[in-house]
Each structure stands twice: as structure tokens, then as C-alpha cells.
Design an enzyme around this catalytic site. Sequence first.
Site, PDB file in Angstrom:
ATOM      1  CD  GLU A  74      10.448  12.374  11.593  1.00 20.43           C
ATOM      2  OE1 GLU A  74       9.302  11.951  11.751  1.00 20.43           O
ATOM      3  OE2 GLU A  74      11.364  11.700  11.094  1.00 20.43           O
ATOM      4  CE  LYS A 114      -1.870   2.994   2.047  1.00 23.21           C
ATOM      5  NZ  LYS A 114      -1.651   4.438   1.684  1.00 23.21           N
ATOM      6  CD  GLU A 155      12.636   3.560   8.800  1.00 17.76           C
ATOM      7  OE1 GLU A 155      12.636   4.474   9.662  1.00 17.76           O
ATOM      8  OE2 GLU A 155      12.697   3.754   7.587  1.00 17.76           O
TER       9      GLU A 155
HETATM   10  P1  NAI Z   1       1.886   8.451   7.771  1.00 19.33           P
HETATM   11  O1  NAI Z   1       2.623   7.636   8.756  1.00 19.33           O
HETATM   12  O2  NAI Z   1       0.443   8.727   8.109  1.00 19.33           O
HETATM   13  O3  NAI Z   1       1.915   7.726   6.331  1.00 19.33           O
HETATM   14  C1  NAI Z   1       2.776   6.651   5.974  1.00 19.33           C
HETATM   15  C2  NAI Z   1       1.975   5.521   5.315  1.00 19.33           C
HETATM   16  O4  NAI Z   1       1.076   4.962   6.259  1.00 19.33           O
HETATM   17  C3  NAI Z   1       1.103   5.967   4.134  1.00 19.33           C
HETATM   18  O5  NAI Z   1       1.070   4.927   3.176  1.00 19.33           O
HETATM   19  C4  NAI Z   1      -0.263   6.114   4.776  1.00 19.33           C
HETATM   20  O6  NAI Z   1      -1.319   5.992   3.848  1.00 19.33           O
HETATM   21  C5  NAI Z   1      -0.251   4.952   5.745  1.00 19.33           C
HETATM   22  N1  NAI Z   1      -1.156   5.064   6.900  1.00 19.33           N
HETATM   23  C6  NAI Z   1      -1.535   6.184   7.564  1.00 19.33           C
HETATM   24  N2  NAI Z   1      -2.343   5.865   8.593  1.00 19.33           N
HETATM   25  C7  NAI Z   1      -2.466   4.515   8.595  1.00 19.33           C
HETATM   26  C8  NAI Z   1      -3.166   3.573   9.416  1.00 19.33           C
HETATM   27  N3  NAI Z   1      -3.915   3.957  10.454  1.00 19.33           N
HETATM   28  N4  NAI Z   1      -3.059   2.258   9.140  1.00 19.33           N
HETATM   29  C9  NAI Z   1      -2.311   1.841   8.105  1.00 19.33           C
HETATM   30  N5  NAI Z   1      -1.640   2.676   7.282  1.00 19.33           N
HETATM   31  C10 NAI Z   1      -1.712   3.992   7.524  1.00 19.33           C
HETATM   32  O7  NAI Z   1       2.694   9.777   7.555  1.00 19.33           O
HETATM   33  P2  NAI Z   1       2.206  11.221   7.007  1.00 19.33           P
HETATM   34  O8  NAI Z   1       0.946  11.623   7.696  1.00 19.33           O
HETATM   35  O9  NAI Z   1       2.184  11.188   5.542  1.00 19.33           O
HETATM   36  O10 NAI Z   1       3.393  12.171   7.504  1.00 19.33           O
HETATM   37  C11 NAI Z   1       3.378  12.749   8.788  1.00 19.33           C
HETATM   38  C12 NAI Z   1       4.737  12.764   9.428  1.00 19.33           C
HETATM   39  O11 NAI Z   1       5.196  11.432   9.562  1.00 19.33           O
HETATM   40  C13 NAI Z   1       5.827  13.467   8.650  1.00 19.33           C
HETATM   41  O12 NAI Z   1       5.819  14.825   8.865  1.00 19.33           O
HETATM   42  C14 NAI Z   1       7.050  12.805   9.212  1.00 19.33           C
HETATM   43  O13 NAI Z   1       7.410  13.398  10.420  1.00 19.33           O
HETATM   44  C15 NAI Z   1       6.606  11.379   9.480  1.00 19.33           C
HETATM   45  N6  NAI Z   1       6.998  10.467   8.391  1.00 19.33           N
HETATM   46  C16 NAI Z   1       8.075   9.661   8.582  1.00 19.33           C
HETATM   47  C17 NAI Z   1       8.505   8.839   7.565  1.00 19.33           C
HETATM   48  C18 NAI Z   1       9.688   7.947   7.726  1.00 19.33           C
HETATM   49  O14 NAI Z   1      10.387   7.704   6.762  1.00 19.33           O
HETATM   50  N7  NAI Z   1       9.921   7.373   8.885  1.00 19.33           N
HETATM   51  C19 NAI Z   1       7.857   8.824   6.251  1.00 19.33           C
HETATM   52  C20 NAI Z   1       6.695   9.674   6.169  1.00 19.33           C
HETATM   53  C21 NAI Z   1       6.309  10.461   7.213  1.00 19.33           C
END
Ligand code: NAI
Length: 496
Positions: A400, A191, A266
Site C-alpha cells: 500500500e 482519539k 479497518e
Molecule cells: P497509523 O495506523 O499509525 O495511525 C492511525 C491512527 O492510529 C492514528 O489516530 C494514530 O494516532 C493511531 N495509533 C498509532 N499507533 C497506535 C497504537 N499503537 N495504539 C493505538 N493507536 C495508535 O497510520 P500512520 O502512521 O498515520 O500512516 C501510515 C500508513 O498507514 C499510511 O501510509 C497508510 O498506508 C496506512 N493508513 C491506512 C489508513 C486506512 O484508511 N486504512 C489510514 C491511515 C493510514
Amino acid sequence: MKNQKDLIDRALSGDPFPGLPQGHFIDGTFCAAAAGRSMESLDPGRAEAFAAFARGDAADVDAAVASARQAFETQWRDMPAAERGRLLQRVAELIRENAERLAVVECLDSGKPIGEARGDIQGAARAFEYYAGACDKLQGDTFPIGPAYLGYSLQEPVGVAAQIIPWNFPISTAARGIAPALAAGCTVVAKPAEQTPFTALLLAEILKEAGLPDGVCNVVTGTGAEAGAPLAAHDGIDHITFTGSVASGTAVMKAAAENVTRVVLELGGKSPVIVLGDCDREAALDGVMGAIFENAGQICSAGSRLIVERSLHDGFVEALCRRTEKLTLGHGLRDPQLGPVNSAEQLARIAGFIERARERGIEVATGGAETTDPETGKGWFFQPTIAAADSPNDELVQEEIFGPVLTVQIAEDPEHALTLANNSQYALVAGVYTGNFAHAHRMAQRLDAGQIYINEYFAGGIEVPFGGNKKSGFGREKGLEGLLSYCRTKAVAARI
Ligand code: NAI
Ligand code: MG
């Protein structure tokens, strides 16, 4: 080279990008969302819609999981490992053959500079190449339980592995999860993030072309709430690799707990870069710049906290600011040194951190404002920013930001640098610049992080295990350890 230029010129013209996959990839074919819905991905460099894709939900996830289960049991689990390896090797070759197209799509979808996108595509090819070679080297063990017994173990594939992928490194993260899962004999439901769905779909197309049986790798697109959550909560999956925010990772872990599904998380980071007085100053300047400004700071392992020894501090920070002010900004396809941030939400989040920091009296040494592509006046850009941080517990040092924002702290000596570095809820990576071998390795022992970089930030490749401690998550991807995430040990003891 002409094709390359044509591809870029065409994409820059703003015309619809031709030939993008339409729909989810389930059971070997592209198909519309069960509910018939779609949504748009935006080009961050222009802040405009770039292409539409399927907006999936639980019904699509169900279909993908069923297909992956069937393919696991009837096709993939029992395919000879060497054959799986040849197939993955072919995937690596096809990624390389399609590299420029993949890079342009990655650039449009995520906003990152095309040069960085090209690097990511080569990295994805390397991931498949690396794990292709590992397929037939997964071995068990024997146990000395006496002459009347035979004891041995098997490394079995876990089953159906879910991959939940973020927007900052779309194809890299997809490849570093999908390649080892397939190598171990697992099947996959991926996904991708709703901001960047397209390279995962193109990868699915390549996997099919390489000869992967239908259902072995499925891609369902859509939002986290509508497609990610039902995938994480699905009782038909056996493993989840999640990369993203702490909040979403926590939700995924809770959902997984209901089914006792294993997870690798991660999550975020706030990684320190320690620069000691005895380092190679030029190498450290280069390293610190790359650590925070690559991908506009949107990297879980970005070096976002500079900790510099007092003896070096003044001149070093001045030189950093001068270099930072010279960085070129623009649409990723023009290959600037700094591209846009991925979304309007992300831009607002970064700006909020800086605004609050100013209210607390923090001095911004350079940058600190939203901006646009100087050529078009469009896009979601944030100036590369450096801010002094006197209090180690300030929000700017602890949270972060996920943008091009570097905080600077002064250390009195190496011991103090270590204390400052470890003062974090995160523990993903840490960088150290020093000319003293003993300092470097003593720090490597005592820094709390999953990976330590000495005298080159982001050193290493697919061979090196990657993952965090504390709120940065747990489990390791990459390397041979990453392969074991997709295996389970079965021990056999027989009386003979
Ligand atoms: P997010 O963690 O919500 O999104 C990452 C993935 O998880 C996307 O594919 C999203 O559709 C999916 N997702 C979101 N909620 C979910 C749930 N309840 N169950 C299953 N899948 C789910 O991150 P977002 O909102 O795009 O970014 C917010 C912050 O997260 C950023 O500002 C950054 O600080 C952090 N982040 C960290 C990353 C890393 O590489 N560790 C990558 C992206 C964001
Ligand atoms: Mg996009």
C-alpha cells in the site's frame, strides 16, 4: 455565498483560524491536557503550522473513559431509543448548518480539496441521519423452545466504545464510528489522528449543542503512542473500532487481547480495478481516475492496481496518462483536482516507493516526482503517477503506497484478471468495469474483497457495509451490520 468566500479567503491568508476548540473534550467540556502539553497540526498545502491542540496521555484517557462509563450507566444506556434517535437527527442537522466551516477546517487540517471535504461533511451528516433512524429499530428475536418456555433475545449496547481515527478521512471516519455507537446506546472515547484533530473536536461541540448528555462522547487528542496506545490497552473500554495501518492495527489488537476487548479493524488496501475489453471506455477512464487520484490516493479503498484486458490496454493507458497530465494541483482551499499529501513523512514514503521502483527498472509512464503548489511553491505534493508493473509480485503492486500512484497490469482475459486481482495480502474492495452482466457478477462472486464496485468505483453510501478480508482487517462498518458491532446479544430463556 459571501460568507463562504470570506471563510476561504481568510483561511488562505494564513492568519490563525478563529474559534477552533481548545483542548480535549471530556465530560462535556473542553479542557487542557493533564500534563499541560500541546502540539501543532500542520496545513499540508503550505507545510506550515495551522493550529495547536492538546497533546494527551494516559491520564487524559483515564478521565475520558471514566466519564464515558459514568454516562453509559447513568444516562445513555437507558434513554428511550426514540429519544436517542431525535438527538442524533439534530446532530445531522447541525452538521449541515455548519458544513462550510467544517469543510474549511477539514481542508486545512488534512490538505484535501475543499470540494472533497464538502462531500465528506455531507457524508458525516448522512451517517448521523441514517443511524438516527435506526435507534428504535434494533430488535431482538424469539426462540421456539416449547410451550412451557419463553425464549427471547435482547440487543444490548456493548458499553464504552473507543474510536481510533486516521488522518485521511477525519470526520467521515469519526462519524461512521460514533453515530452507530451512540445509536446502539454505547458511549464513546474518540482519539483522532494527531495530523487532523480538529473536525472531531468540532463534532463534539455539535453533539453538545444537539443536547448530548455530558460524557456520552469524549474526544482525546494526541499521538498514537501517547494517547492511542493507552486507550487501546484500557480495561475500562468494551469495544475498539480502529482504522489505520496494519502495524498499528496489529498493536491495537494485541493490546485489546490482554483485556479480551472486541475489535473492528479497518486496515490497508491495494485494491484492484479490473477493466475488461467490453466495458464503457469513458466510464472506466473516469472511474479509474477517481479511484486513484481522489484524496491524492490516500484512501484505504483507493483503486491503486489497474488490471486492464490486453485488447484495450494501449489506448486506454495512453488516454489515462493524457488525462493525468492535465490534473490541476494546488492548495486544497483553491479546490484543485489534486491536493497535497498529508505529511512530510507520507511524501517521503511515496517518493521512496518510486525511487526503489526506478532502481528495479520499472518504467514510470507519467509523474513520479515530488512537487509543490505552483502558486506558492509550498506544500507536500506528489505528481499523479502511473507506472507499468510487469511482475505481479513487485513491491509497487503488493504494498500500500497511500499516494497518487497507480500501477498497471495487463490481463489476457477475465480469468487472468481475476487471478491477478486476488494476488494480494489485502482484500478490501475491488472494482470491475464490463458491459457483460454475467462477467460482472461472476467476478463479484470470486473476487476476494469486502465490497465490490461494478461500473462505478466508490459506488454506495452509508447503507452499504464496508470492511475487509485478509490483512485489510475484519468486522464491518456502515449499514445495519455496522450497528451490530456496538451490540451484544443477550438470550433469555424462562420456564413459564
Ligand atoms: P497509523 O495506523 O499509525 O495511525 C492511525 C491512527 O492510529 C492514528 O489516530 C494514530 O494516532 C493511531 N495509533 C498509532 N499507533 C497506535 C497504537 N499503537 N495504539 C493505538 N493507536 C495508535 O497510520 P500512520 O502512521 O498515520 O500512516 C501510515 C500508513 O498507514 C499510511 O501510509 C497508510 O498506508 C496506512 N493508513 C491506512 C489508513 C486506512 O484508511 N486504512 C489510514 C491511515 C493510514
Ligand atoms: Mg494537519
